[in-house]
Design an enzyme around this catalytic site. Sequence first.
Site, PDB file in Angstrom:
ATOM      1  N   ARG A  67      -5.374   6.936   1.151  1.00  0.00           N
ATOM      2  CA  ARG A  67      -4.362   6.977   0.064  1.00  0.00           C
ATOM      3  C   ARG A  67      -3.338   7.786   0.759  1.00  0.00           C
ATOM      4  O   ARG A  67      -2.016   7.750   0.423  1.00  0.00           O
ATOM      5  CB  ARG A  67      -4.783   7.525  -1.171  1.00  0.00           C
ATOM      6  N   HIS A  76      -7.953  12.827  -5.819  1.00  0.00           N
ATOM      7  CA  HIS A  76      -8.386  11.323  -5.972  1.00  0.00           C
ATOM      8  C   HIS A  76      -8.191  10.817  -4.426  1.00  0.00           C
ATOM      9  O   HIS A  76      -7.181  10.373  -3.969  1.00  0.00           O
ATOM     10  CB  HIS A  76      -7.269  10.737  -7.035  1.00  0.00           C
TER      11      HIS A  76
HETATM   12  N1  LIG Z   1      -4.112   6.008  -9.354  1.00  0.00           N
HETATM   13  C1  LIG Z   1      -5.264   5.089  -9.261  1.00  0.00           C
HETATM   14  O1  LIG Z   1      -6.358   5.138  -9.613  1.00  0.00           O
HETATM   15  C2  LIG Z   1      -4.610   3.952  -8.547  1.00  0.00           C
HETATM   16  C3  LIG Z   1      -5.222   2.744  -8.711  1.00  0.00           C
HETATM   17  C4  LIG Z   1      -5.022   1.405  -8.089  1.00  0.00           C
HETATM   18  C5  LIG Z   1      -3.470   1.317  -7.449  1.00  0.00           C
HETATM   19  N2  LIG Z   1      -2.773   2.725  -7.459  1.00  0.00           N
HETATM   20  C6  LIG Z   1      -1.674   2.612  -6.614  1.00  0.00           C
HETATM   21  O2  LIG Z   1      -0.521   2.133  -7.829  1.00  0.00           O
HETATM   22  C7  LIG Z   1       0.560   1.659  -6.822  1.00  0.00           C
HETATM   23  C8  LIG Z   1       1.001   0.330  -7.220  1.00  0.00           C
HETATM   24  O3  LIG Z   1      -0.151  -0.614  -6.702  1.00  0.00           O
HETATM   25  P1  LIG Z   1       0.204  -2.436  -6.940  1.00  0.00           P
HETATM   26  O4  LIG Z   1      -1.127  -2.905  -6.405  1.00  0.00           O
HETATM   27  O5  LIG Z   1       0.606  -2.669  -8.173  1.00  0.00           O
HETATM   28  O6  LIG Z   1       1.405  -2.512  -5.789  1.00  0.00           O
HETATM   29  P2  LIG Z   1       2.287  -3.573  -5.805  1.00  0.00           P
HETATM   30  O7  LIG Z   1       2.960  -3.861  -4.516  1.00  0.00           O
HETATM   31  O8  LIG Z   1       1.803  -4.956  -6.583  1.00  0.00           O
HETATM   32  O9  LIG Z   1       3.495  -3.228  -6.959  1.00  0.00           O
HETATM   33  C9  LIG Z   1       4.502  -2.057  -6.751  1.00  0.00           C
HETATM   34  C10 LIG Z   1       5.802  -2.454  -7.292  1.00  0.00           C
HETATM   35  O10 LIG Z   1       6.660  -1.600  -7.143  1.00  0.00           O
HETATM   36  C11 LIG Z   1       7.936  -1.907  -7.184  1.00  0.00           C
HETATM   37  N3  LIG Z   1       8.858  -0.930  -6.686  1.00  0.00           N
HETATM   38  C12 LIG Z   1       9.090  -0.390  -5.468  1.00  0.00           C
HETATM   39  N4  LIG Z   1       9.850   0.394  -5.425  1.00  0.00           N
HETATM   40  C13 LIG Z   1      10.679   0.733  -6.551  1.00  0.00           C
HETATM   41  C14 LIG Z   1      11.433   1.294  -7.353  1.00  0.00           C
HETATM   42  N5  LIG Z   1      12.196   2.230  -6.675  1.00  0.00           N
HETATM   43  N6  LIG Z   1      11.789   1.206  -8.485  1.00  0.00           N
HETATM   44  C15 LIG Z   1      11.093   0.371  -9.377  1.00  0.00           C
HETATM   45  N7  LIG Z   1       9.996  -0.466  -8.917  1.00  0.00           N
HETATM   46  C16 LIG Z   1       9.744  -0.098  -7.457  1.00  0.00           C
HETATM   47  C17 LIG Z   1       8.041  -3.070  -6.181  1.00  0.00           C
HETATM   48  O11 LIG Z   1       8.886  -4.070  -6.693  1.00  0.00           O
HETATM   49  C18 LIG Z   1       6.302  -3.695  -6.727  1.00  0.00           C
HETATM   50  O12 LIG Z   1       6.611  -4.604  -7.829  1.00  0.00           O
HETATM   51  C19 LIG Z   1       0.260   1.953  -5.266  1.00  0.00           C
HETATM   52  O13 LIG Z   1       0.624   3.237  -5.073  1.00  0.00           O
HETATM   53  C20 LIG Z   1      -1.284   2.001  -5.294  1.00  0.00           C
HETATM   54  O14 LIG Z   1      -1.905   2.855  -4.407  1.00  0.00           O
HETATM   55  C21 LIG Z   1      -3.102   3.675  -8.091  1.00  0.00           C
END
Ligand SMILES: NC(=O)c1ccc[n+]([C@@H]2O[C@H](COP(=O)([O-])OP(=O)(O)OC[C@H]3O[C@@H](n4cnc5c(N)ncnc54)[C@H](O)[C@@H]3O)[C@@H](O)[C@H]2O)c1
Length: 313
Positions: free
Chosen positions: A89, A176
């Site tokens: 991460r 995390h």
């Molecule tokens: N905290 C947790 O437990 C947990 C669990 C799973 C995933 N995540 C994290 O969640 C995040 C998203 O994962 P995902 O699988 O949905 O990725 P993804 O690539 O499917 O989606 C990310 C989205 O963010 C958008 N984006 C990028 N820059 C932007 C901006 N400036 N303004 C608005 N939107 C913007 C992109 O267009 C995209 O649609 C990642 O960082 C991932 O590591 C966290």
Amino acid sequence: MIGNRKVAIIGAGYVGSSIAYALALRDIARKIVLIDINHEKTDGEAKDIRHGIQSMGTADLYAGTYADCADCDLIIITAGRGRLPGESRLDLTNENVKILDSVIRSIKQYYTRGVVLVISNPVDILTFKATQWLELTDGMVFGSGCILDSSRFVRCIADYVGLSTGVINGYIVGEHGDGQVPVWSRVTVGGIPIEDYCRDINRKWDEEVREEIARQTRTMGAEIIREKSRTHYGIATCVCLLADAIINQRPTICSVSSVLMGEHGVRDVALSVPSVVGPSGVRQRIREKWESDEYRKFFDGVERTREVLASLQ
Ligand SMILES: NC(=O)c1ccc[n+]([C@@H]2O[C@H](COP(=O)([O-])OP(=O)(O)OC[C@H]3O[C@@H](n4cnc5c(N)ncnc54)[C@H](O)[C@@H]3O)[C@@H](O)[C@H]2O)c1
């Protein structure tokens, strides 16, 4: 009084869309707005969820703009890149801090009220930066932190003792990430310390078993990413629980990440400890007593997180 139950989700990728879907199915919010730089895809996601059978979710759900961040009970940040197979991460830090910077600047133009929940990774680092940049009251910004790890932990323990997850109580605290700390000294089965429970049912309970469950919990995210390139359903259910606590005033206790204000002698880093979550976000961080080895691992995480934060400045 319950507010207008409006939620904005920034980032409509796998995680943001799954959260919208879960919130809609559970009828937790009245209005759900999805905001993403890719507006066309976001519009498609919103329509797909919105056009499901009405009896399974009646929320007004649509693709909006940052102006829709006004008058929300909850703003959820999921924008940013996810891990690729083999990445940690923390490998996302520089890219996602930049994205967070632009997201927070945009939110600030329209923010009037509401809790801000950070999901994007590395969630502890991003929660710290979002707290610093938004300058809201303590607890109004927090991160999902170890809620998902704790949920995986409970699942692994339940499978080991052959009971349903509802009777297992236990938390992962700290980062995390790979440095997460299972608080074994506090795990209970139906309110009974797990050691006593396993002794009574003649189930092996020793360091080897604990290490195996901790390993499964710690590596579960990477394993799912190796198998299907992403994780999103698990975190969506965790966010549902938090959103319900915030929006519908059903305070709960979860291991989530917020900037520590002297708990366990720590400040100026965001890490997870069991916390009371309600309408004003993290209302209280519980000063639970741990064993010396658990404290040592937690403090190692504090140092690692401080180093990453220092490397950003
Ligand atoms: N905290 C947790 O437990 C947990 C669990 C799973 C995933 N995540 C994290 O969640 C995040 C998203 O994962 P995902 O699988 O949905 O990725 P993804 O690539 O499917 O989606 C990310 C989205 O963010 C958008 N984006 C990028 N820059 C932007 C901006 N400036 N303004 C608005 N939107 C913007 C992109 O267009 C995209 O649609 C990642 O960082 C991932 O590591 C966290």
